[in-house]
Scaffold this active site. Structure first.
Site, PDB file in Angstrom:
ATOM      1  N   LYS A 205       0.916  -1.256   0.010  1.00  0.00           N
ATOM      2  CA  LYS A 205       0.141  -0.053  -0.052  1.00  0.00           C
ATOM      3  C   LYS A 205       1.079   1.212  -0.004  1.00  0.00           C
ATOM      4  CE  LYS A 205      -4.009   1.344  -0.444  1.00  0.00           C
ATOM      5  NZ  LYS A 205      -4.907   0.743  -1.546  1.00  0.00           N
ATOM      6  N   SER A 408      -8.797  -0.378  -4.716  1.00  0.00           N
ATOM      7  CA  SER A 408      -9.072  -0.031  -3.611  1.00  0.00           C
ATOM      8  C   SER A 408     -10.537  -0.079  -3.181  1.00  0.00           C
ATOM      9  CB  SER A 408      -8.321   1.046  -3.014  1.00  0.00           C
ATOM     10  OG  SER A 408      -6.884   0.737  -3.132  1.00  0.00           O
TER      11      SER A 408
END
Length: 620
Positions: A205, A408
């Site tokens: 991430k 996401s």
């Protein structure tokens, strides 16, 4: 009864009263003029709205302008007035695809001319959808030409679908490959005394890395290289197949571009011809004459006989009536944010309203949601996902079509669909969560400002931007991020019918292409938006149906204003009146790269400060 006598008005009262009367008269006159002016604009707009009859034979002119998009960005009245009349900043992909597909079955059209000089980009995914329509057109025995002074990498991808590519004698084909370079702010933030507190789940991430590092981490480099190489492989394969070039020839050309240019004495156009990237080198006069000779001369000026996409679709839609059964289409494009947002962003409240309008529409028998988003607020993503799930209780098939990116929070939304479809080059996954909170205590100390005080608990005032972040609050936020990540992977595991451990293995913020996502079970099928619409209609057992685009409703006032300043009316309004606003707009454009990190923070509106978002997660 005796009334008091009025005192005679003095000179100054009469003077200023006269001025007031003149001002009132002028104001009323101007208002009346403006009212008549607006009526004229409305009459002109209505009178000119009917499309002109099209020729018996013509070429379809496909000239995408600006950036290819699934949904146009909202423009306020001032922006509409400042818009360049000669070039749009955005082109809807589905308009181009629809026009090409219609032209394939239109006996008046036997050729398409691709004029690509105005195309600024849009990504390989959106261009591939147009490319598929161009292939369908050619399969009907029809012809495609591409003309331009020079071709950027994106422009050339579309041009490669043409039977003939023309290039100016002094032009070039700019092929360089894909790259991704990020600006990192760690040292700059330290010099400014800004502390950015970051909380994340998922080693891939990398949204927050620019605030923590001065270079790319190994994990970020690894997964970015994977999807970039996969997309570039798709680009080269497509171009080499369309142009009948040897496998690997594009990479060989790019990697030896310096020496190959020396061989042709720096003549880029000749190099493109030698490498069979183009078919002929021409001057502008030569190409103009060639097109006029091939298609005839237009009735309007010294131009070849062609009809543009908008004019062609206007005629097609003139007598088009909706069918009794419809497949609803909702576009979700942009950053996912809480509350109400304008088009170009995905507001949770707006989107819920749009979804609920589908529940009330009995004509909609199936629903397709087109997602083109790198994510955003985790809370807003969940609000939207839950509403999509609620609609499924009506037993309406809900199919997800992923555009250039659905990662996401975009993937979070997608889990509620009956089936998830991606294109081969879609960027998806990035299943991970982060939180970010900047504090300025060091910055303030540098200029002599200090903060002190008392609180009733250890967390009182803990989220003040002018104080260090309390250690316990650090733990609180990280716990919230971890919990949201766990909820995310459990949600995905349930939707994809997999174990949580399996999802965790392919999650952790890792980005995947559509092809790879299908291999690992994150999506069900590969296909374009039209493929998804057909699949949803088939699931609902619809034989005869139309597609209904379901959008955010404008207020009557806004619709009225947009009509006045639309394409038919804006020519009446002198652009010079708005030059100061235009100059301000240019200044904002110049400053936008410097303001980029601040603009990113501005979109962080999640109530809990927790985000499922992919940094610049766009398909090249």
């Amino acid at each position: 009864m005796n009334y008091p006598q009025q005192k005679p008005r003095g000179f100054f009262r009469r003077f200023f009263g006269g001025i007031g009367s003149i001002i009132t008269f002028c104001r009323n006159t101007l208002l009346n003029i403006f009212f008549i002016f607006f009526l004229i604009l409305i009459l002109v707009a209505i009178g000119s709205s009917a499309p002109k009859p099209l020729p018996e034979k013509f070429a379809l002119r496909v000239a995408p302008s600006g950036v290819l998009v699934d949904q146009r960005t909202y423009m306020d009245t001032a922006s509409l007035l400042l818009k360049d009349e000669n070039e749009e900043s955005e082109t809807l992909v589905r308009d181009v695809v629809e026009a090409i597909n219609r032209a394939a079955d239109d006996n008046r059209i036997d050729s398409i001319v691709l004029e690509l000089g105005g195309l600024r980009g849009g990504g390989i995914t959106k261009m591939s959808e147009i490319g598929q329509a161009l292939q369908t057109f050619k399969a009907k025995g029809k012809h495609i030409l591409a003309v331009n002074d020079g071709y950027s990498q994106d422009q050339y991808f579309l041009a490669s679908y043409a039977d003939e590519i023309y290039l100016h004698k002094m032009g070039e084909v700019q092929l360089t490959g894909f790259g991704r370079y990020i600006t990192y702010y760690k040292t700059a933030l330290e010099k400014l005394g800004v502390n950015v507190h970051v909380f994340r789940s998922g080693k891939y991430k990398d949204y927050v890395e620019p605030f923590l590092r001065d270079n790319m981490s190994d994990e970020s480099r690894e997964h970015n290289a994977q999807w970039l190489n996969a997309l570039w492989a798709q680009y080269t394969k497509t171009v080499e197949t369309q142009r009948k070039l040897p496998e690997g020839s594009l990479n060989q050309l790019i990697n030896n571009l310096d020496s190959k240019l020396v061989e042709v004495k720096g003549n880029s156009a000749q190099l493109a011809l030698n490498e069979k990237l183009v078919d002929k080198l021409v001057s502008r006069n030569e190409i103009d004459n060639l097109l006029i000779e091939k298609f005839g001369k237009s009735d309007e000026g010294n131009y070849y006989n062609a009809v543009g996409v908008h004019s062609y679709l206007a005629e097609a839609h003139l007598h088009k009536l909706p069918k009794a059964d419809q497949v609803g289409l909702i576009v979700a494009s942009g950053t996912i944010q809480d509350g109400h947002q304008q088009e170009g962003s995905i507001g949770s409240e707006n989107f819920v309203e749009i979804l609920r309008s589908v529940e009330e529409d009995e004509s909609v028998k199936a629903l397709v949601i087109r997602i083109d988003s790198g994510g955003g607020s985790a809370f807003a993503s969940e609000i939207i996902r839950a509403e999509i799930e609620a609609i499924r209780k009506r037993n309406i098939p809900i199919y997800i079509s992923m555009g250039s990116v659905a990662a996401s929070g975009g993937y979070w939304m997608a889990t509620a669909g009956d089936e998830i479809w991606a294109t081969p080059t879609t960027i998806t996954g990035s299943i991970g969560v982060f939180g970010a909170f900047p504090t300025l205590e060091n910055s303030l100390q540098k200029i002599g400002l200090n903060t002190d005080g008392v609180s009733t608990t250890e967390l009182g005032g803990a989220l003040s931007i002018d104080r260090p972040l309390a250690p316990k609050m650090n733990s609180v936020i990280q716990s919230g991020v971890d919990h949201t990540y766990q909820s995310f992977i459990e949600l995905v595991a349930d939707a994809r019918k997999k174990d949580v451990a399996q999802i965790h293995e392919i999650a952790q913020g890792h980005v995947w292409t559509g092809v790879k996502a299908k291999e690992i079970g994150l999506v069900d099928n590969l296909g374009t938006l039209n493929d998804v619409i057909a699949a949803a209609a088939n699931k609902a057992d619809l034989k005869d149906y139309s597609v209904k685009l379901i959008t955010q409703k404008l207020s009557p006032k806004e619709e009225f204003i947009r009509k006045l300043v639309g394409e038919d009316a804006k020519g009446f309004i002198p652009k010079s009146l708005f030059k100061p606003l235009a100059d301000l707009s240019l200044v904002q454009q110049e400053l936008s790269p410097l303001l980029k990190p601040l603009l990113a923070l501005q979109k962080m509106t999640d109530p809990q400060g927790i985000y499922a978002s992919c940094l610049e997660c766009v398909s090249p």
